[in-house]
Design a protein around this motif. Structure first.
Motif, PDB file in Angstrom:
ATOM      1  N   LYS A  15       0.881  -1.127   0.375  1.00 28.59           N
ATOM      2  CA  LYS A  15      -0.321  -0.228  -0.196  1.00 28.59           C
ATOM      3  C   LYS A  15       1.137   1.237   0.110  1.00 28.59           C
ATOM      4  O   LYS A  15       1.941   1.592   0.899  1.00 28.59           O
ATOM      5  CB  LYS A  15      -1.100   0.007   1.158  1.00 28.59           C
ATOM      6  CG  LYS A  15      -1.959   1.200   1.236  1.00 28.59           C
ATOM      7  CD  LYS A  15      -2.892   0.690   2.319  1.00 28.59           C
ATOM      8  CE  LYS A  15      -3.816   2.382   2.727  1.00 28.59           C
ATOM      9  NZ  LYS A  15      -4.623   2.192   3.222  1.00 28.59           N
ATOM     10  N   SER A  16       0.526   2.362  -0.468  1.00 29.11           N
ATOM     11  CA  SER A  16       1.537   3.298  -0.846  1.00 29.11           C
ATOM     12  C   SER A  16       1.310   4.065   0.175  1.00 29.11           C
ATOM     13  O   SER A  16      -0.365   4.670   0.507  1.00 29.11           O
ATOM     14  CB  SER A  16       1.188   4.040  -2.487  1.00 29.11           C
ATOM     15  OG  SER A  16       1.984   5.530  -2.344  1.00 29.11           O
ATOM     16  N   GLU A  53      -2.352  13.804  -2.297  1.00 26.55           N
ATOM     17  CA  GLU A  53      -3.484  13.077  -1.633  1.00 26.55           C
ATOM     18  C   GLU A  53      -2.378  12.208  -0.460  1.00 26.55           C
ATOM     19  O   GLU A  53      -1.233  11.808  -0.534  1.00 26.55           O
ATOM     20  CB  GLU A  53      -3.969  11.457  -3.073  1.00 26.55           C
ATOM     21  CG  GLU A  53      -4.053  12.970  -4.103  1.00 26.55           C
ATOM     22  CD  GLU A  53      -5.335  12.156  -4.780  1.00 26.55           C
ATOM     23  OE1 GLU A  53      -6.266  11.090  -4.506  1.00 26.55           O
ATOM     24  OE2 GLU A  53      -4.894  11.220  -6.474  1.00 26.55           O
ATOM     25  N   SER A  54      -3.462  10.989   0.276  1.00 31.89           N
ATOM     26  CA  SER A  54      -3.017  10.839   1.992  1.00 31.89           C
ATOM     27  C   SER A  54      -3.841   9.182   1.009  1.00 31.89           C
ATOM     28  O   SER A  54      -4.784   9.404   1.219  1.00 31.89           O
ATOM     29  CB  SER A  54      -2.783  11.087   2.535  1.00 31.89           C
ATOM     30  OG  SER A  54      -2.559  10.114   3.498  1.00 31.89           O
ATOM     31  N   PHE A  55      -3.381   7.447   1.440  1.00 37.03           N
ATOM     32  CA  PHE A  55      -3.581   6.703   1.331  1.00 37.03           C
ATOM     33  C   PHE A  55      -3.705   6.304   2.565  1.00 37.03           C
ATOM     34  O   PHE A  55      -3.717   5.092   2.733  1.00 37.03           O
ATOM     35  CB  PHE A  55      -3.304   5.874   0.476  1.00 37.03           C
ATOM     36  CG  PHE A  55      -3.509   7.173  -0.827  1.00 37.03           C
ATOM     37  CD1 PHE A  55      -4.412   7.191  -1.548  1.00 37.03           C
ATOM     38  CD2 PHE A  55      -2.376   6.484  -2.475  1.00 37.03           C
ATOM     39  CE1 PHE A  55      -4.035   7.872  -2.785  1.00 37.03           C
ATOM     40  CE2 PHE A  55      -2.434   7.160  -3.195  1.00 37.03           C
ATOM     41  CZ  PHE A  55      -3.361   7.825  -3.600  1.00 37.03           C
ATOM     42  N   ASN A  56      -2.708   7.227   3.685  1.00 32.87           N
ATOM     43  CA  ASN A  56      -2.050   6.390   4.843  1.00 32.87           C
ATOM     44  C   ASN A  56      -2.853   7.311   5.809  1.00 32.87           C
ATOM     45  O   ASN A  56      -2.616   8.067   6.052  1.00 32.87           O
ATOM     46  CB  ASN A  56      -1.216   6.410   4.806  1.00 32.87           C
ATOM     47  CG  ASN A  56      -0.503   5.064   6.251  1.00 32.87           C
ATOM     48  OD1 ASN A  56      -1.297   5.356   7.353  1.00 32.87           O
ATOM     49  ND2 ASN A  56       0.307   4.125   5.926  1.00 32.87           N
ATOM     50  N   THR A  61      -2.272  15.112   4.190  1.00 29.69           N
ATOM     51  CA  THR A  61      -1.358  15.349   3.325  1.00 29.69           C
ATOM     52  C   THR A  61      -0.442  16.399   3.302  1.00 29.69           C
ATOM     53  O   THR A  61       0.522  16.510   2.639  1.00 29.69           O
ATOM     54  CB  THR A  61      -2.486  16.470   2.090  1.00 29.69           C
ATOM     55  OG1 THR A  61      -3.398  16.929   2.633  1.00 29.69           O
ATOM     56  CG2 THR A  61      -3.769  15.243   1.788  1.00 29.69           C
ATOM     57  N   GLU A  62      -0.470  16.904   4.549  1.00 34.97           N
ATOM     58  CA  GLU A  62       0.798  17.967   4.538  1.00 34.97           C
ATOM     59  C   GLU A  62       2.177  17.174   4.860  1.00 34.97           C
ATOM     60  O   GLU A  62       3.283  17.671   4.734  1.00 34.97           O
ATOM     61  CB  GLU A  62       0.247  19.053   6.604  1.00 34.97           C
ATOM     62  CG  GLU A  62       0.456  19.833   5.802  1.00 34.97           C
ATOM     63  CD  GLU A  62      -0.771  20.764   7.434  1.00 34.97           C
ATOM     64  OE1 GLU A  62       0.746  20.818   7.903  1.00 34.97           O
ATOM     65  OE2 GLU A  62      -1.277  21.440   7.065  1.00 34.97           O
TER      66      GLU A  62
END
Length: 302
Positions: A15-16, A53-56, A61-62
């Motif tokens: 997972k990225s 984008e954040s996937f975690n 996002t910052e």
């Protein structure tokens, strides 16, 4: 969002943590100074239009954005002129342990320089009308300081030591350009130091040395006059553009007894003698004024 990774020699899906789309990346560039001496300022904080984008759930996002390093390079940042093209290369690099997908790690932007004010720093930057005004200002001041109060009167009004038949001739033009350092300082602080020029004038006149009495006319007659000359140096400072025109301040002249002394003094003050080719504009200015004076005399005699 998943990426391929390795574990025990086998490919697995990983997972990225996030993604940064730089395809629309742009940068604001601050350009200041004068045409030919402009300077561009680059800042990482001015890079914009990044889609993050954040996937975690553990990272915002910052956090994703803070995990990359932005390196800026440009082909030219100083001595810029209107019309120059600045090519800026923006390099993006992940410097963290997070798995972040960066779509384009290298983005090139091109910016055209425009809107820089042209600074007056040479006689070539002055139009003929401005030189005419300067010459006229100088001659008007000389006319007030050196005038024959008996002009037009007969010899009876004159006594030994009186001066008559004044004539003003421009001999030389010198300039005092700003250095590159001074121009840069001027663009930063808008100080009052500006391009300046100096004009050297010869003041020709005659001094009454002796007179006699004419028994036939029963009038006094000047019998001896001596040709003399003084030399005046005018400086025109704070020359700058203003509302589409050119403004300047005229300083009162100082007087010396020879052209050599006048030139040596003004050169000592940092002025440079303009060569004959550059001085053509001033010569034409004088020629134009002389022609006007001649035409006025002809009109008066009609």
């Amino acid at each position: 969002f998943f990426a391929f990774g390795q574990k025990g020699g086998k490919s697995i899906l990983k997972k990225s943590d996030g993604k940064i789309d730089t395809s629309k990346a742009d940068i604001k560039v601050e350009i200041s100074g004068f045409d030919g001496y402009g300077k561009a300022k680059l800042s990482k904080e001015e890079v914009e239009n990044l889609d993050v984008e954040s996937f975690n759930d553990d990272y915002s996002t910052e956090n994703i954005l803070d995990s990359i390093d932005i390196d800026l390079k440009a082909n030219k940042l100083e001595n810029l002129s209107n019309g120059d093209e600045i090519e800026i290369t923006i390099n993006f690099k992940n410097t963290s342990d997070l798995d972040i997908d960066i779509t384009n790690k290298k983005v090139v932007k091109k910016i055209k320089v425009k809107g820089l004010e042209k600074i007056i720093n040479s006689l070539d930057d002055l139009d003929d009308d401005t030189l005419d005004r300067m010459n006229k200002d100088a001659k008007e001041k000389l006319g007030k300081d050196f005038y024959d109060q008996n002009k037009g009167s007969d010899d009876e009004k004159y006594y030994t030591g009186d001066k008559m038949n004044y004539e003003f001739n421009q001999l030389a033009t010198l300039e005092k350009p700003l250095t590159e350092k001074e121009i840069i300082e001027k663009s930063k602080f808008d100080n009052q130091k500006s391009f300046a020029i100096a004009m050297v004038y010869e003041i020709k006149f005659q001094e009454v040395k002796d007179y006699d009495w004419d028994d036939d006319t029963d009038k006094k007659v000047i019998t001896k006059k001596e040709d003399k000359a003084k030399y005046a140096v005018f400086t025109f400072e704070n020359i700058q553009k203003n509302n589409g025109g050119i403004i300047y301040s005229t300083n009162r002249p100082y007087l010396v007894d020879s052209e050599e002394k006048a030139l040596n003094q003004i050169k000592y003050d940092g002025y440079e003698l303009i060569d004959n080719d550059k001085n053509k504009k001033t010569d034409l200015s004088n020629q134009s004024n002389n022609e006007k004076e001649e035409n006025n005399k002809k009109d008066d005699n009609k």
